[in-house]
Motif scaffolding. Sequence first.
Motif, PDB file in Angstrom:
ATOM      1  N   PHE A 182      13.582  -2.692  15.915  1.00  0.00           N
ATOM      2  CA  PHE A 182      12.204  -2.291  16.199  1.00  0.00           C
ATOM      3  C   PHE A 182      11.371  -3.488  16.621  1.00  0.00           C
ATOM      4  O   PHE A 182      10.510  -3.376  17.508  1.00  0.00           O
ATOM      5  CB  PHE A 182      11.600  -1.632  14.960  1.00  0.00           C
ATOM      6  CG  PHE A 182      10.174  -1.212  15.145  1.00  0.00           C
ATOM      7  CD1 PHE A 182       9.858  -0.069  15.859  1.00  0.00           C
ATOM      8  CD2 PHE A 182       9.137  -1.970  14.615  1.00  0.00           C
ATOM      9  CE1 PHE A 182       8.541   0.320  16.032  1.00  0.00           C
ATOM     10  CE2 PHE A 182       7.825  -1.586  14.790  1.00  0.00           C
ATOM     11  CZ  PHE A 182       7.518  -0.436  15.497  1.00  0.00           C
ATOM     12  N   ALA A 183      11.593  -4.652  15.978  1.00  0.00           N
ATOM     13  CA  ALA A 183      10.840  -5.851  16.355  1.00  0.00           C
ATOM     14  C   ALA A 183      11.150  -6.260  17.797  1.00  0.00           C
ATOM     15  O   ALA A 183      10.266  -6.749  18.519  1.00  0.00           O
ATOM     16  CB  ALA A 183      11.175  -6.997  15.396  1.00  0.00           C
ATOM     17  N   GLU A 184      12.399  -6.071  18.232  1.00  0.00           N
ATOM     18  CA  GLU A 184      12.739  -6.397  19.611  1.00  0.00           C
ATOM     19  C   GLU A 184      12.067  -5.447  20.603  1.00  0.00           C
ATOM     20  O   GLU A 184      11.670  -5.854  21.702  1.00  0.00           O
ATOM     21  CB  GLU A 184      14.257  -6.338  19.788  1.00  0.00           C
ATOM     22  CG  GLU A 184      15.010  -7.418  19.001  1.00  0.00           C
ATOM     23  CD  GLU A 184      16.507  -7.271  19.141  1.00  0.00           C
ATOM     24  OE1 GLU A 184      16.944  -6.295  19.809  1.00  0.00           O
ATOM     25  OE2 GLU A 184      17.240  -8.111  18.592  1.00  0.00           O
ATOM     26  N   ARG A 185      11.947  -4.186  20.211  1.00  0.00           N
ATOM     27  CA  ARG A 185      11.356  -3.199  21.112  1.00  0.00           C
ATOM     28  C   ARG A 185       9.848  -3.059  20.934  1.00  0.00           C
ATOM     29  O   ARG A 185       9.211  -2.324  21.704  1.00  0.00           O
ATOM     30  CB  ARG A 185      11.990  -1.833  20.868  1.00  0.00           C
ATOM     31  CG  ARG A 185      13.477  -1.759  21.154  1.00  0.00           C
ATOM     32  CD  ARG A 185      14.015  -0.386  20.831  1.00  0.00           C
ATOM     33  NE  ARG A 185      13.255   0.660  21.505  1.00  0.00           N
ATOM     34  CZ  ARG A 185      13.361   1.961  21.222  1.00  0.00           C
ATOM     35  NH1 ARG A 185      14.169   2.354  20.261  1.00  0.00           N
ATOM     36  NH2 ARG A 185      12.637   2.842  21.884  1.00  0.00           N
ATOM     37  N   ALA A 186       9.263  -3.761  19.964  1.00  0.00           N
ATOM     38  CA  ALA A 186       7.833  -3.591  19.678  1.00  0.00           C
ATOM     39  C   ALA A 186       6.935  -3.911  20.871  1.00  0.00           C
ATOM     40  O   ALA A 186       5.996  -3.147  21.159  1.00  0.00           O
ATOM     41  CB  ALA A 186       7.443  -4.438  18.471  1.00  0.00           C
ATOM     42  N   PRO A 187       7.160  -5.033  21.617  1.00  0.00           N
ATOM     43  CA  PRO A 187       6.269  -5.300  22.770  1.00  0.00           C
ATOM     44  C   PRO A 187       6.291  -4.176  23.808  1.00  0.00           C
ATOM     45  O   PRO A 187       5.239  -3.776  24.332  1.00  0.00           O
ATOM     46  CB  PRO A 187       6.810  -6.617  23.329  1.00  0.00           C
ATOM     47  CG  PRO A 187       7.486  -7.274  22.166  1.00  0.00           C
ATOM     48  CD  PRO A 187       8.087  -6.147  21.390  1.00  0.00           C
ATOM     49  N   ASP A 188       7.489  -3.653  24.122  1.00  0.00           N
ATOM     50  CA  ASP A 188       7.569  -2.566  25.097  1.00  0.00           C
ATOM     51  C   ASP A 188       6.897  -1.302  24.573  1.00  0.00           C
ATOM     52  O   ASP A 188       6.198  -0.601  25.337  1.00  0.00           O
ATOM     53  CB  ASP A 188       9.037  -2.273  25.429  1.00  0.00           C
ATOM     54  CG  ASP A 188       9.719  -3.462  26.093  1.00  0.00           C
ATOM     55  OD1 ASP A 188       9.000  -4.272  26.727  1.00  0.00           O
ATOM     56  OD2 ASP A 188      10.951  -3.593  25.972  1.00  0.00           O
ATOM     57  N   LEU A 189       7.113  -1.001  23.287  1.00  0.00           N
ATOM     58  CA  LEU A 189       6.466   0.182  22.709  1.00  0.00           C
ATOM     59  C   LEU A 189       4.956   0.046  22.715  1.00  0.00           C
ATOM     60  O   LEU A 189       4.221   1.017  23.004  1.00  0.00           O
ATOM     61  CB  LEU A 189       6.967   0.403  21.278  1.00  0.00           C
ATOM     62  CG  LEU A 189       8.425   0.833  21.122  1.00  0.00           C
ATOM     63  CD1 LEU A 189       8.805   0.896  19.651  1.00  0.00           C
ATOM     64  CD2 LEU A 189       8.659   2.189  21.783  1.00  0.00           C
ATOM     65  N   LEU A 190       4.459  -1.148  22.412  1.00  0.00           N
ATOM     66  CA  LEU A 190       3.016  -1.369  22.414  1.00  0.00           C
ATOM     67  C   LEU A 190       2.443  -1.245  23.823  1.00  0.00           C
ATOM     68  O   LEU A 190       1.367  -0.654  24.022  1.00  0.00           O
ATOM     69  CB  LEU A 190       2.714  -2.741  21.822  1.00  0.00           C
ATOM     70  CG  LEU A 190       1.238  -3.096  21.631  1.00  0.00           C
ATOM     71  CD1 LEU A 190       0.554  -2.089  20.713  1.00  0.00           C
ATOM     72  CD2 LEU A 190       1.088  -4.513  21.087  1.00  0.00           C
ATOM     73  N   ARG A 191       3.186  -1.743  24.805  1.00  0.00           N
ATOM     74  CA  ARG A 191       2.719  -1.647  26.195  1.00  0.00           C
ATOM     75  C   ARG A 191       2.684  -0.187  26.644  1.00  0.00           C
ATOM     76  O   ARG A 191       1.720   0.258  27.294  1.00  0.00           O
ATOM     77  CB  ARG A 191       3.651  -2.467  27.089  1.00  0.00           C
ATOM     78  CG  ARG A 191       3.117  -2.691  28.505  1.00  0.00           C
ATOM     79  CD  ARG A 191       4.089  -3.495  29.347  1.00  0.00           C
ATOM     80  NE  ARG A 191       4.414  -4.758  28.685  1.00  0.00           N
ATOM     81  CZ  ARG A 191       5.624  -5.049  28.184  1.00  0.00           C
ATOM     82  NH1 ARG A 191       6.590  -4.148  28.245  1.00  0.00           N
ATOM     83  NH2 ARG A 191       5.843  -6.214  27.635  1.00  0.00           N
ATOM     84  N   ASP A 192       3.730   0.555  26.303  1.00  0.00           N
ATOM     85  CA  ASP A 192       3.747   1.976  26.673  1.00  0.00           C
ATOM     86  C   ASP A 192       2.665   2.763  25.935  1.00  0.00           C
ATOM     87  O   ASP A 192       2.051   3.688  26.494  1.00  0.00           O
ATOM     88  CB  ASP A 192       5.120   2.577  26.351  1.00  0.00           C
ATOM     89  CG  ASP A 192       6.214   2.011  27.241  1.00  0.00           C
ATOM     90  OD1 ASP A 192       5.880   1.451  28.302  1.00  0.00           O
ATOM     91  OD2 ASP A 192       7.393   2.106  26.848  1.00  0.00           O
ATOM     92  N   ALA A 193       2.409   2.412  24.664  1.00  0.00           N
ATOM     93  CA  ALA A 193       1.387   3.127  23.905  1.00  0.00           C
ATOM     94  C   ALA A 193       0.011   2.891  24.502  1.00  0.00           C
ATOM     95  O   ALA A 193      -0.811   3.816  24.584  1.00  0.00           O
ATOM     96  CB  ALA A 193       1.425   2.674  22.446  1.00  0.00           C
TER      97      ALA A 193
END
Length: 384
Positions: free
Chosen positions: A116-127
């Motif tokens: 989740f920490a690795e994917r957090a920047p992408d998830l935050l950008r998409d959100a």
Amino acid sequence: MISAGAGFPEVSAGKPRRMSNADTRVTARRTLIVIGLVLATVFALAFVYATRRVLVWAVVAAFFAVALKPLVDRLQRLWVRRRALATLLVFLAAFVVVAVLATVILAPLLNELGRFAERAPDLLRDARAGRGPLGQLLERFGVRRYVSEHSEQLRTFGTRLRQPAVGVLRGVVETVAGLVTVIVLAYLMVLEAPRITGRVLAAAGDGQRERLRRVGREVSRTVTGYLTGNLVISVICGALTFVVLALTGVPFAAVIALLVAVADLIPLVGATLGAVIAAGAGFLHSPTAGVVVLVFFVVYQQVENHLLQPLILARAVRLNPLTVLVSVLLAAELAGLLGALLAIPAAGIVQTLLREYGPARLRPDPPAGPADPRRRPAGPAHQG
């Protein structure tokens, strides 16, 4: 005509009788006793309030000591003769069980947190852009618009959250210290239990010795039965949660179900905490799965609170189901989490004491057992 002074004492009408010195001393002594009792009560309450944390640790340690003592006694009777070694082995076994459960739960969680920490920047950008499952969910509930309109307030709130870090660290240290203290106290209580029991029985004398032994056995059975019943309820909760999560396709259903089962051991807030964990995982997977999991927990909590807990714990502790439910509600209202934890065994202990020492009309009925064939039934004799 008899004069007033002819051998009769002269009594003044309307004047109260003077108190003698003996009456004055008795009144003063009673006043001092009442004042002393009031001061002793105030000092005792102040002492309990000042040492409430240590007293809570001692009560919790005694609770676990009473639950583990039968295992130590059986191990000492069958395999290990030394009390210290038997106690150490039982506590080590309990520690190993807890460590294995923690490993089974934490290892997949840490792995998932890393992903989740690795994917957090992408998830935050998409959100932020309103893309992806999380972004669409935030857009549907109007969270993105609220964040954009109150960004300054949220930033100020985040700054305030960083300030009490010292208090959080102090709380963590106190929790660890309390856990270590409870373990050490419980170990010493189990280790010294035969000596303490022997001294109490010797001081009680021959007349009360057998009764005290019987009360001790009933109290131990009550606490052990409560722990066993609570474990059974948690296993049921975890198994049903696993079935629901697996049917809805939520990933890591076994790990989440194990977390829910462990959380369900905590009175009052445990079931709610498990529901939040499982429902959150369901909503991250899909809105449909989240709704299904949420509905399941709403229904299950009602069944557990009003059916499973009264029936299973009543059978394990030998209490009336209504007594179980009322005891938990009253203790939770009076003492919060600790009261809910100790309510059922405390009610069982009170029932045992009433059965042994209470008035005959207040004693609860003893548990049903095999009938004594030597005892003749009441009523008129059979005419042959």
